[in-house]
Design an enzyme around this catalytic site. Structure first.
Site, mmCIF file in Angstrom:
data_model
loop_
_atom_site.group_PDB
_atom_site.id
_atom_site.type_symbol
_atom_site.label_atom_id
_atom_site.label_comp_id
_atom_site.label_asym_id
_atom_site.label_seq_id
_atom_site.Cartn_x
_atom_site.Cartn_y
_atom_site.Cartn_z
ATOM 1 N N THR A 35 0.768 -1.045 0.066
ATOM 2 C CA THR A 35 -0.050 -0.122 -0.159
ATOM 3 C C THR A 35 1.059 1.254 0.026
ATOM 4 O OG1 THR A 35 -0.131 0.229 2.312
ATOM 5 C CG2 THR A 35 -1.643 -1.345 1.260
ATOM 6 N N GLU A 83 -3.547 -1.156 8.212
ATOM 7 C CA GLU A 83 -3.618 0.183 7.828
ATOM 8 C C GLU A 83 -3.094 0.918 9.515
ATOM 9 O OE1 GLU A 83 -4.260 2.176 5.419
ATOM 10 O OE2 GLU A 83 -4.517 0.408 3.935
ATOM 11 N N THR A 135 -1.366 -2.544 19.053
ATOM 12 C CA THR A 135 -0.833 -1.273 19.636
ATOM 13 C C THR A 135 -1.579 -0.939 21.051
ATOM 14 O OG1 THR A 135 -1.469 0.907 19.412
ATOM 15 C CG2 THR A 135 -3.147 -0.426 18.280
ATOM 16 N N ASP A 136 -0.959 -0.146 21.809
ATOM 17 C CA ASP A 136 -1.638 0.383 23.133
ATOM 18 C C ASP A 136 -2.809 1.119 22.845
ATOM 19 O OD1 ASP A 136 -0.439 2.484 22.011
ATOM 20 O OD2 ASP A 136 0.913 2.990 23.836
ATOM 21 N N GLU A 137 -2.991 1.635 21.785
ATOM 22 C CA GLU A 137 -4.247 2.433 21.637
ATOM 23 C C GLU A 137 -5.385 1.564 21.743
ATOM 24 O OE1 GLU A 137 -3.765 5.078 18.194
ATOM 25 O OE2 GLU A 137 -1.498 4.983 18.026
ATOM 26 N N TYR A 161 -8.952 3.710 13.897
ATOM 27 C CA TYR A 161 -7.865 2.663 13.655
ATOM 28 C C TYR A 161 -7.838 1.807 14.997
ATOM 29 C CZ TYR A 161 -2.858 1.487 14.653
ATOM 30 O OH TYR A 161 -1.774 0.854 15.093
ATOM 31 N N LYS A 165 -8.036 -2.236 15.365
ATOM 32 C CA LYS A 165 -6.955 -3.146 15.983
ATOM 33 C C LYS A 165 -7.487 -3.993 17.119
ATOM 34 C CE LYS A 165 -3.357 -3.241 14.918
ATOM 35 N NZ LYS A 165 -2.413 -4.014 14.173
ATOM 36 N N LYS A 200 3.852 10.031 10.103
ATOM 37 C CA LYS A 200 3.803 10.214 11.540
ATOM 38 C C LYS A 200 4.601 11.178 12.046
ATOM 39 C CE LYS A 200 1.374 6.159 11.346
ATOM 40 N NZ LYS A 200 1.876 5.023 11.276
ATOM 41 N N ARG A 292 -6.676 17.076 16.357
ATOM 42 C CA ARG A 292 -7.408 15.767 15.787
ATOM 43 C C ARG A 292 -8.723 15.506 16.484
ATOM 44 N NH1 ARG A 292 -3.285 10.607 16.743
ATOM 45 N NH2 ARG A 292 -2.475 11.157 14.635
ATOM 46 N N GLY A 294 -11.408 13.394 18.467
ATOM 47 C CA GLY A 294 -11.163 12.542 19.413
ATOM 48 C C GLY A 294 -9.873 12.279 19.770
#
Ligand code: NAD
Ligand code: TYD
Length: 355
Positions: A35, A83, A135-137, A161, A165, A200, A292, A294
């Site tokens: 991608t 993604e 991810t920790d998100e 995202y 995840k 990023k 951004r 949220g």
């Protein structure tokens, strides 16, 4: 020689892992869709190396994954393909559902269907492992004094995202609980290092600064991330793959919490030192822009489990690691030039032009 099927191995973290695994004597089958963030330049040092077999394709292609498993009989599968950018997920959530949720689910089924047909007594079946990189998100956002995330923190994803995840993590867990499929999950904090796609924060700010362009800081710049060098992340993944307990999750973090504005200012100071500019200090380019949607306030990881059980801790400290990273972008002009082509320019216009 052991074989690892790596997915997403042309991306930022995946390529670091592939380079490391081949160096350590593994044969790597690298399945990547290429991608916008997949980049063969990341793997240029492996050209001609017979222990790296690159296959362009989608993790959501059941037949292709089955074919690769049957042909190469991997000892391990490590799933990096995703993604990966929060801002893009706000604009196009479905792309995240397609790869991160549906793609992971199909990948799991294709690998499991191959695994189920292996001889029960074979070393391959008994030692096989599937590691999912997350991810920790997925744990949501912390307030200033909150304790850091652990493996026991409840999921509370806030962005498309992180929701995608979290969903993929649930599918991996379900494959272990339902079918006894030998899975592991890692949940890591923000990575930095060479070869990160410059959408990023760290590469974006570094490369904008070099072009004397504005350095966009969302909101007040007080949001906090816990930064970990990509090589430390890859070491941790490999340790969990080989020594982790099947069915378990491991949190990985850098113990390096910084506000975004601190990170941006530090990059500016590094650039003032490495390539001072006659027009003034790089900090003068900082520009606060619309926040951004949220925007998670803070992430932090408590990595006691992986430290105590597997003896892992990060080797890089953030100050030296960030300086070396900025220097990498300065020293790799061809990589930078190639990556800032069509899709990159489209993204910069889409995300920043009216901010
Ligand atoms: P990246 O965007 O740089 O790389 C993703 C790679 O996956 C690219 O090479 C892309 O071509 C490939 N890919 C995308 N969709 C695919 C598909 N359907 N089939 C096959 N390949 C596909 O991302 P990254 O930063 O290297 O992140 C890798 C993984 O680590 C992701 O799963 C991400 O969620 C996770 N992670 C990232 C961070 C971070 O700070 N970057 C932190 C923790 C976890
Ligand atoms: P990013 O690198 O996109 O990673 P993540 O969203 O996964 O944490 O962003 C890191 C932090 O930097 C995040 O709080 C958003 C902020 N940020 C900016 O302030 N400006 C930018 O241009 C970008 C891309 C991010």
């Amino acid at each position: 020689m052991k074989t690892i099927l790596v997915t997403g191995g042309a991306g930022f973290i995946g390529s670091c892992y592939v380079l490391m695994a081949v160096k350590q004597g593994f044969r790597v089958i690298n399945l990547d869709k290429l991608t916008y963030s997949g980049n063969m330049d990341n793997l240029s040092s492996l050209v001609g190396n017979e222990n790296h077999i690159f296959v362009q394709g989608d993790i959501g292609n059941y037949e292709l994954v089955q074919y690769l498993c049957k042909t190469y009989q991997p000892d391990y599968v490590v799933n990096f393909a995703a993604e990966s950018h929060v801002d893009r997920s706000i604009i196009d959530p479905e792309a995240f559902v397609r790869t991160n949720v549906l793609g992971t689910s199909i990948l799991l089924r294709a690998v499991k269907d191959w695994y189920d047909l292996l001889d029960n007594n074979s070393a391959l079946q008994q030692n096989f492992r599937f590691l999912h990189v997350s991810t920790d998100e997925v744990y949501g956002a912390l307030k200033p004094g909150d304790p850091a995330f652990t493996e026991k923190t409840a999921f509370a994803p806030n962005s498309p995202y992180s929701a995608s995840k979290a969903s993929s993590d649930h599918f991996v867990r379900a494959y272990f609980e339902t079918y006894g499929f030998p899975c592991l999950i890692t949940n890591c904090s923000n990575n930095y290092g060479p070869r990160q796609f410059p959408e990023k924060l760290i590469p974006l700010v570094t490369l904008n600064a070099l072009k004397r362009q504005k350095l966009p800081v969302y909101g007040t710049g007080e949001n906090i991330r816990d930064w970990l060098h990509v090589e430390d992340h890859c070491d941790a993944i490999h340790l969990v793959l080989e020594k982790g307990k099947i069915g378990e999750t491991y949190c990985i973090g850098g113990n390096s919490e910084r506000t975004n504005i601190e990170v941006v200012r530090t990059i500016c100071q590094i650039l003032d030192e490495l390539c001072p500019h006659q027009d003034g200090k790089y900090e003068e380019l900082i520009h606060f822009v619309t926040d951004r949607l949220g925007h998670d306030f803070r992430y932090a990881i408590n990595c006691t489990k992986i430290k105590n059980e597997l003896g892992w801790s990060p080797k890089h400290n953030f100050t030296d690691g960030l300086k070396a990273t900025v220097k990498w972008y300065l020293d790799n002009k061809a990589w930078v030039e190639n990556v800032q082509s069509g899709e990159y320019r489209r993204w910069i216009d889409k995300n920043y032009l009216h901010r």
